[in-house]
Scaffold this motif. Structure first.
Motif, mmCIF file in Angstrom:
data_model
loop_
_atom_site.group_PDB
_atom_site.id
_atom_site.type_symbol
_atom_site.label_atom_id
_atom_site.label_comp_id
_atom_site.label_asym_id
_atom_site.label_seq_id
_atom_site.Cartn_x
_atom_site.Cartn_y
_atom_site.Cartn_z
ATOM 1 N N PRO A 267 3.087 -7.833 68.457
ATOM 2 C CA PRO A 267 1.654 -7.784 68.791
ATOM 3 C C PRO A 267 1.299 -6.717 69.826
ATOM 4 O O PRO A 267 0.221 -6.115 69.750
ATOM 5 C CB PRO A 267 1.359 -9.187 69.324
ATOM 6 N N LYS A 268 2.190 -6.460 70.791
ATOM 7 C CA LYS A 268 1.886 -5.448 71.809
ATOM 8 C C LYS A 268 1.806 -4.061 71.194
ATOM 9 O O LYS A 268 0.888 -3.291 71.489
ATOM 10 C CB LYS A 268 2.947 -5.473 72.908
ATOM 11 N N GLU A 269 2.768 -3.745 70.333
ATOM 12 C CA GLU A 269 2.759 -2.442 69.677
ATOM 13 C C GLU A 269 1.541 -2.298 68.757
ATOM 14 O O GLU A 269 0.958 -1.217 68.647
ATOM 15 C CB GLU A 269 4.040 -2.238 68.882
ATOM 16 N N THR A 270 1.190 -3.395 68.098
ATOM 17 C CA THR A 270 0.027 -3.377 67.210
ATOM 18 C C THR A 270 -1.256 -3.148 67.996
ATOM 19 O O THR A 270 -2.092 -2.304 67.623
ATOM 20 C CB THR A 270 -0.066 -4.695 66.434
ATOM 21 N N ALA A 271 -1.416 -3.888 69.089
ATOM 22 C CA ALA A 271 -2.609 -3.716 69.923
ATOM 23 C C ALA A 271 -2.673 -2.305 70.500
ATOM 24 O O ALA A 271 -3.754 -1.696 70.580
ATOM 25 C CB ALA A 271 -2.609 -4.748 71.047
ATOM 26 N N LYS A 272 -1.533 -1.772 70.882
ATOM 27 C CA LYS A 272 -1.499 -0.406 71.435
ATOM 28 C C LYS A 272 -1.992 0.608 70.413
ATOM 29 O O LYS A 272 -2.771 1.513 70.745
ATOM 30 C CB LYS A 272 -0.076 -0.059 71.881
ATOM 31 N N LEU A 273 -1.564 0.465 69.167
ATOM 32 C CA LEU A 273 -1.992 1.388 68.115
ATOM 33 C C LEU A 273 -3.495 1.278 67.881
ATOM 34 O O LEU A 273 -4.189 2.283 67.718
ATOM 35 C CB LEU A 273 -1.229 1.109 66.821
ATOM 36 N N ILE A 274 -4.004 0.057 67.875
ATOM 37 C CA ILE A 274 -5.442 -0.162 67.690
ATOM 38 C C ILE A 274 -6.225 0.467 68.832
ATOM 39 O O ILE A 274 -7.264 1.114 68.624
ATOM 40 C CB ILE A 274 -5.746 -1.674 67.586
ATOM 41 N N GLU A 275 -5.734 0.314 70.041
ATOM 42 C CA GLU A 275 -6.420 0.879 71.202
ATOM 43 C C GLU A 275 -6.363 2.401 71.200
ATOM 44 O O GLU A 275 -7.300 3.066 71.657
ATOM 45 C CB GLU A 275 -5.836 0.297 72.487
ATOM 46 N N GLN A 276 -5.290 2.963 70.672
ATOM 47 C CA GLN A 276 -5.230 4.422 70.527
ATOM 48 C C GLN A 276 -6.339 4.900 69.592
ATOM 49 O O GLN A 276 -7.000 5.912 69.854
ATOM 50 C CB GLN A 276 -3.871 4.840 69.988
ATOM 51 N N ALA A 277 -6.528 4.174 68.508
ATOM 52 C CA ALA A 277 -7.606 4.525 67.578
ATOM 53 C C ALA A 277 -8.967 4.386 68.253
ATOM 54 O O ALA A 277 -9.847 5.242 68.104
ATOM 55 C CB ALA A 277 -7.535 3.635 66.338
ATOM 56 N N ALA A 278 -9.142 3.323 69.025
ATOM 57 C CA ALA A 278 -10.425 3.054 69.670
ATOM 58 C C ALA A 278 -10.790 4.106 70.707
ATOM 59 O O ALA A 278 -11.968 4.438 70.877
ATOM 60 C CB ALA A 278 -10.397 1.670 70.325
ATOM 61 N N THR A 279 -9.792 4.645 71.392
ATOM 62 C CA THR A 279 -10.078 5.588 72.472
ATOM 63 C C THR A 279 -10.109 7.041 72.012
ATOM 64 O O THR A 279 -10.602 7.900 72.756
ATOM 65 C CB THR A 279 -9.039 5.453 73.606
ATOM 66 N N SER A 280 -9.612 7.323 70.832
ATOM 67 C CA SER A 280 -9.538 8.717 70.412
ATOM 68 C C SER A 280 -10.377 9.055 69.188
ATOM 69 O O SER A 280 -10.632 10.236 68.916
ATOM 70 C CB SER A 280 -8.085 9.123 70.141
ATOM 71 N N ALA A 281 -10.823 8.069 68.438
ATOM 72 C CA ALA A 281 -11.618 8.360 67.233
ATOM 73 C C ALA A 281 -13.037 8.779 67.607
ATOM 74 O O ALA A 281 -13.618 8.249 68.550
ATOM 75 C CB ALA A 281 -11.672 7.135 66.321
ATOM 76 N N PRO A 282 -13.612 9.715 66.873
ATOM 77 C CA PRO A 282 -15.023 10.052 67.105
ATOM 78 C C PRO A 282 -15.901 8.864 66.756
ATOM 79 O O PRO A 282 -15.613 8.121 65.811
ATOM 80 C CB PRO A 282 -15.262 11.230 66.162
ATOM 81 N N VAL A 283 -16.932 8.665 67.536
ATOM 82 C CA VAL A 283 -17.778 7.486 67.373
ATOM 83 C C VAL A 283 -18.885 7.762 66.363
ATOM 84 O O VAL A 283 -19.605 8.748 66.453
ATOM 85 C CB VAL A 283 -18.390 7.062 68.718
ATOM 86 N N HIS A 284 -19.002 6.848 65.390
ATOM 87 C CA HIS A 284 -20.103 6.889 64.407
ATOM 88 C C HIS A 284 -21.063 5.763 64.751
ATOM 89 O O HIS A 284 -20.684 4.598 64.779
ATOM 90 C CB HIS A 284 -19.587 6.699 62.982
#
Length: 285
Positions: A267-284
């Motif tokens: 779960p920690k690795e999964t949450a980390k990957l999700i947070e990477q997406a959340a902080t680096s993806a352009p916002v629509h």
């Protein structure tokens, strides 16, 4: 980009204070005490400004989508980590009765969110988010040992092209698919506690033939950034097939030594990957 350092800010504050309050910077003992106190306040203010300016904005909404044979409860550990880190989380509950219904339930969860969304899918949930991810609110897709299907593909066609290790998937007379209980732990959830995998086998949600064979028509990953977690010990989707899907989606990819339920065992690795997406993806919006 503003590159002024905290030290620079302190010096600017001091200079400004000196111009506006010349008496403060006198050499009398009482005034020196006042000067020290005021400079401390200035330093704290400058540091606070620096921290505020550096705080990431990013996406704060996450929708988690379960896959076949499971329900949303498996996301609990990941959801708790994300919530602790300041994210608003929704766990969609697609019924696995048909592909159209599953996409509809997921879109409802997306629409209920106030603002841009990171959409996450596990296993068959990847097929769901590949279509549901076309929603304008979705800014990023995260696949966890999931089907990142291309136009005209289904979960069934992917598994026929490069079969998974498990042979325990069986259809019943109603057109629903199950995993034989005696093989569930080894083939689906080998790296979670035995009591957990045993209950998952008992409470599994069968997937309809329509859900498993429905062809994707508009893959959202072709227009939106994607992240992918490969489960290297997966017996339900061939890990090489996962790598292929991640590569063609141009997804930022990590690999974990995990069974099919990588989001539960890691779960920690999964949450980390999700947070990477959340902080680096352009916002629509």
């Amino acid at each position: 980009m503003n590159t002024v350092t905290t030290k620079n800010r302190m010096q600017l504050y001091q200079k400004d204070w000196g111009k506006r309050h010349p008496a403060v910077f006198s050499h009398r003992p009482t005034d020196r005490l006042a000067t020290t106190t005021l400079l401390s306040i200035v330093a704290i203010a400058a540091m606070a400004f620096s921290v505020t300016a550096a705080a990431p904005t990013g996406i704060k909404n996450v929708v988690l989508v379960h896959g076949a044979f499971a329900d949303g409860s498996g996301w609990e550990a990941v959801a708790k980590i994300l919530e602790k880190d300041g994210y608003t989380v929704s766990v969609a509950q697609p019924p696995e009765t048909s592909y159209a219904e599953d996409v509809k339930y997921t879109r409802a969860a997306i629409d209920a969110m106030n603002g841009p969304v990171v959409l996450v899918g596990h296993s068959y949930g990847g097929s769901i988010i590949t279509e549901a991810g076309n929603d304008p609110k979705v800014s990023a897709l995260v696949y966890i040992a999931a089907f990142a299907l291309d136009d005209g593909e289904s979960c069934a066609s992917i598994e026929q092209a490069l079969p998974q290790a498990s042979k325990a998937f069986k259809a019943d007379s109603n057109g629903n698919w199950w995993i034989e209980q005696e093989h569930f732990a080894a083939d689906f959830a080998a790296d979670v506690p035995q009591a957990v995998s045993h209950f998952m086998a008992q409470s599994q949600v069968p997937i309809s033939t329509d859900s498993f064979t429905h062809k994707v028509t508009t893959p959202a990953w072709k227009a939106k950034p994607s992240w992918y977690m490969v489960a290297t010990a997966d017996r339900s989707i061939n890990p090489d097939q996962e790598r292929m899907m991640a590569k063609r989606a141009n997804a930022k990819t990590v690999e974990v030594n995990a069974s099919h339920v990588a989001y539960m065992s890691h779960p920690k690795e999964t949450a980390k990957l999700i947070e990477q997406a959340a902080t680096s993806a352009p916002v629509h919006q």
